[in-house]
Design a protein around this motif. Structure first.
Motif, PDB file in Angstrom:
ATOM      1  N   ASN A   4       1.048  -0.930  -0.073  1.00  0.00           N
ATOM      2  CA  ASN A   4       0.007   0.060  -0.103  1.00  0.00           C
ATOM      3  C   ASN A   4       0.764   1.129   0.062  1.00  0.00           C
ATOM      4  O   ASN A   4       1.899   1.399   0.924  1.00  0.00           O
ATOM      5  N   LEU A   5       0.662   2.298  -0.937  1.00  0.00           N
ATOM      6  CA  LEU A   5       1.518   3.409  -1.139  1.00  0.00           C
ATOM      7  C   LEU A   5       0.829   4.575  -0.339  1.00  0.00           C
ATOM      8  O   LEU A   5      -0.257   4.620  -0.373  1.00  0.00           O
ATOM      9  N   THR A   6       1.848   5.460  -0.050  1.00  0.00           N
ATOM     10  CA  THR A   6       1.229   6.556   0.475  1.00  0.00           C
ATOM     11  C   THR A   6       1.680   7.688  -0.598  1.00  0.00           C
ATOM     12  O   THR A   6       3.153   7.561  -0.899  1.00  0.00           O
ATOM     13  N   ILE A   7       0.704   8.316  -1.206  1.00  0.00           N
ATOM     14  CA  ILE A   7       1.333   9.235  -2.365  1.00  0.00           C
ATOM     15  C   ILE A   7       1.207  10.473  -2.134  1.00  0.00           C
ATOM     16  O   ILE A   7      -0.201  11.011  -1.743  1.00  0.00           O
ATOM     17  N   LEU A   8       2.025  11.449  -2.719  1.00  0.00           N
ATOM     18  CA  LEU A   8       1.942  12.687  -2.604  1.00  0.00           C
ATOM     19  C   LEU A   8       1.671  13.177  -3.762  1.00  0.00           C
ATOM     20  O   LEU A   8       2.236  13.042  -4.712  1.00  0.00           O
ATOM     21  N   LEU A   9       0.290  13.852  -4.120  1.00  0.00           N
ATOM     22  CA  LEU A   9      -0.160  14.350  -5.218  1.00  0.00           C
ATOM     23  C   LEU A   9       0.066  15.723  -5.133  1.00  0.00           C
ATOM     24  O   LEU A   9      -0.642  16.429  -4.245  1.00  0.00           O
ATOM     25  N   ILE A  10       0.760  16.314  -5.988  1.00  0.00           N
ATOM     26  CA  ILE A  10       1.098  17.921  -6.047  1.00  0.00           C
ATOM     27  C   ILE A  10       0.414  18.558  -7.365  1.00  0.00           C
ATOM     28  O   ILE A  10       0.918  18.072  -8.491  1.00  0.00           O
ATOM     29  N   GLU A  11      -0.865  18.780  -6.993  1.00  0.00           N
ATOM     30  CA  GLU A  11      -1.767  19.301  -8.209  1.00  0.00           C
ATOM     31  C   GLU A  11      -2.408  20.413  -7.922  1.00  0.00           C
ATOM     32  O   GLU A  11      -3.219  20.414  -6.959  1.00  0.00           O
ATOM     33  N   ASP A  12      -2.477  21.619  -8.731  1.00  0.00           N
ATOM     34  CA  ASP A  12      -3.424  22.666  -8.624  1.00  0.00           C
ATOM     35  C   ASP A  12      -4.899  22.774  -9.046  1.00  0.00           C
ATOM     36  O   ASP A  12      -5.635  23.488  -8.554  1.00  0.00           O
ATOM     37  N   ASP A  13      -5.120  21.614 -10.103  1.00  0.00           N
ATOM     38  CA  ASP A  13      -6.287  21.803 -10.586  1.00  0.00           C
ATOM     39  C   ASP A  13      -7.225  20.699  -9.920  1.00  0.00           C
ATOM     40  O   ASP A  13      -6.806  19.413  -9.870  1.00  0.00           O
ATOM     41  N   MET A  14      -8.283  20.990  -9.007  1.00  0.00           N
ATOM     42  CA  MET A  14      -8.888  20.280  -8.363  1.00  0.00           C
ATOM     43  C   MET A  14      -9.750  19.126  -9.291  1.00  0.00           C
ATOM     44  O   MET A  14     -10.005  18.219  -8.672  1.00  0.00           O
ATOM     45  N   GLU A  40       4.990  25.041  -2.880  1.00  0.00           N
ATOM     46  CA  GLU A  40       5.142  25.436  -1.615  1.00  0.00           C
ATOM     47  C   GLU A  40       4.494  24.544  -0.460  1.00  0.00           C
ATOM     48  O   GLU A  40       5.021  24.102   0.634  1.00  0.00           O
ATOM     49  N   GLU A  41       3.062  24.384  -0.840  1.00  0.00           N
ATOM     50  CA  GLU A  41       2.527  23.377   0.348  1.00  0.00           C
ATOM     51  C   GLU A  41       3.042  22.073   0.380  1.00  0.00           C
ATOM     52  O   GLU A  41       3.485  21.421   1.366  1.00  0.00           O
ATOM     53  N   ALA A  42       3.556  21.594  -0.733  1.00  0.00           N
ATOM     54  CA  ALA A  42       4.194  19.992  -0.675  1.00  0.00           C
ATOM     55  C   ALA A  42       5.330  20.188   0.122  1.00  0.00           C
ATOM     56  O   ALA A  42       5.661  19.127   0.832  1.00  0.00           O
ATOM     57  N   LEU A  43       6.141  21.149  -0.058  1.00  0.00           N
ATOM     58  CA  LEU A  43       7.633  21.398   0.665  1.00  0.00           C
ATOM     59  C   LEU A  43       7.320  21.522   2.037  1.00  0.00           C
ATOM     60  O   LEU A  43       8.040  20.899   2.856  1.00  0.00           O
ATOM     61  N   PRO A  63       0.967  27.271 -10.083  1.00  0.00           N
ATOM     62  CA  PRO A  63       1.368  28.651  -9.677  1.00  0.00           C
ATOM     63  C   PRO A  63       2.469  28.452  -8.497  1.00  0.00           C
ATOM     64  O   PRO A  63       2.608  27.446  -7.687  1.00  0.00           O
ATOM     65  N   LYS A  64       2.985  29.628  -7.857  1.00  0.00           N
ATOM     66  CA  LYS A  64       3.945  29.946  -6.769  1.00  0.00           C
ATOM     67  C   LYS A  64       5.142  29.190  -7.191  1.00  0.00           C
ATOM     68  O   LYS A  64       6.200  29.862  -7.099  1.00  0.00           O
ATOM     69  N   LEU A  65       5.250  27.910  -7.249  1.00  0.00           N
ATOM     70  CA  LEU A  65       6.564  26.979  -7.521  1.00  0.00           C
ATOM     71  C   LEU A  65       6.125  26.270  -8.489  1.00  0.00           C
ATOM     72  O   LEU A  65       5.275  25.182  -8.227  1.00  0.00           O
ATOM     73  N   ASN A  66       6.680  26.257  -9.734  1.00  0.00           N
ATOM     74  CA  ASN A  66       6.315  25.037 -10.715  1.00  0.00           C
ATOM     75  C   ASN A  66       6.819  23.915 -10.472  1.00  0.00           C
ATOM     76  O   ASN A  66       7.961  23.778  -9.463  1.00  0.00           O
ATOM     77  N   GLY A  67       6.686  22.919 -11.290  1.00  0.00           N
ATOM     78  CA  GLY A  67       7.028  21.626 -10.904  1.00  0.00           C
ATOM     79  C   GLY A  67       8.694  21.380 -11.239  1.00  0.00           C
ATOM     80  O   GLY A  67       9.439  20.584 -10.084  1.00  0.00           O
ATOM     81  N   ILE A  68       8.996  22.046 -11.983  1.00  0.00           N
ATOM     82  CA  ILE A  68      10.748  21.944 -11.942  1.00  0.00           C
ATOM     83  C   ILE A  68      11.321  22.797 -10.844  1.00  0.00           C
ATOM     84  O   ILE A  68      12.467  22.090 -10.346  1.00  0.00           O
ATOM     85  N   SER A  72      13.792  20.666  -8.172  1.00  0.00           N
ATOM     86  CA  SER A  72      15.166  21.174  -8.074  1.00  0.00           C
ATOM     87  C   SER A  72      15.351  21.178  -6.232  1.00  0.00           C
ATOM     88  O   SER A  72      16.433  20.846  -5.856  1.00  0.00           O
ATOM     89  N   ILE A  73      14.513  21.676  -5.594  1.00  0.00           N
ATOM     90  CA  ILE A  73      14.715  21.914  -4.301  1.00  0.00           C
ATOM     91  C   ILE A  73      14.549  20.517  -3.566  1.00  0.00           C
ATOM     92  O   ILE A  73      15.311  20.141  -2.765  1.00  0.00           O
ATOM     93  N   LEU A  74      13.603  19.554  -3.993  1.00  0.00           N
ATOM     94  CA  LEU A  74      13.483  18.455  -3.337  1.00  0.00           C
ATOM     95  C   LEU A  74      14.838  17.517  -3.654  1.00  0.00           C
ATOM     96  O   LEU A  74      15.242  16.753  -2.650  1.00  0.00           O
ATOM     97  N   LYS A  75      15.415  17.544  -4.702  1.00  0.00           N
ATOM     98  CA  LYS A  75      16.702  16.855  -5.037  1.00  0.00           C
ATOM     99  C   LYS A  75      17.900  17.251  -4.364  1.00  0.00           C
ATOM    100  O   LYS A  75      18.717  16.524  -4.453  1.00  0.00           O
ATOM    101  N   ASN A  76      17.816  18.526  -4.032  1.00  0.00           N
ATOM    102  CA  ASN A  76      18.728  18.993  -3.063  1.00  0.00           C
ATOM    103  C   ASN A  76      18.776  18.940  -1.727  1.00  0.00           C
ATOM    104  O   ASN A  76      19.799  18.894  -0.828  1.00  0.00           O
ATOM    105  N   ASP A  77      17.688  18.140  -1.126  1.00  0.00           N
ATOM    106  CA  ASP A  77      17.519  17.802   0.033  1.00  0.00           C
ATOM    107  C   ASP A  77      18.057  16.391   0.473  1.00  0.00           C
ATOM    108  O   ASP A  77      17.836  15.306  -0.405  1.00  0.00           O
TER     109      ASP A  77
END
Length: 137
Positions: A4-14, A40-43, A63-68, A72-77
């Motif tokens: 069973n996976l825990t999935i973080l979905l980062i999506e602005d379109d409801m 931003e919310e995902a981070l 918006p705010k922080l695009n996927g790329i 970049s922030i994620l992969k630097n942690d």
């Protein structure tokens, strides 16, 4: 053995969020979805580091922080970089694809227009990741 996976979905379109939840329900998968409306919310969820997801499904155009930028922030942690991140987007822009793989994305899939094709795509992606050995946070 499938996990069973825990999935973080980062999506602005409801509508897209509802579509993924509907797909998970239709497939009768027990996976848990954590939703973030933007990078931003995902981070803020991820930097708590108390309940890390097994995988991340990431839209590029937000918006705010695009996927790329988010990627970049994620992969630097040093801890978060190991969470498999799959781009789930409508963009088939070759530059985006190359940039995402350069940063370290685990996969890049384009959302099909037809719901039946979308369900099949999500089934394949989640079946694949649910039988992988994943690093638990």
């Amino acid at each position: 053995m499938k996990k069973n996976l825990t999935i973080l979905l980062i999506e602005d379109d409801m509508i897209e969020v509802m579509k993924l939840n509907r797909t998970i329900s239709k497939l009768e998968y027990p996976h848990k979805i954590i939703e973030a409306k933007n990078g931003e919310e995902a981070l803020s969820i991820l930097f708590k580091k108390d309940r890390l997801p097994d995988i991340i499904l990431l839209d590029l155009n937000m918006p705010k922080l695009n996927g790329i930028e988010f990627l970049s922030i994620l992969k630097n942690d040093s801890e978060l970089r190991y969470i498999p991140t799959i781009i789930l987007t409508t963009s088939n822009n070759r530059k985006d694809v190359l940039e995402c793989y350069k940063i370290g994305v685990a996969g890049y899939v384009i959302k099909p227009l037809k719901f039946g094709d979308y369900v099949e795509l999500i089934k394949r992606v989640l079946d694949y990741w649910s039988c992988n050995e994943l690093i638990k946070g």
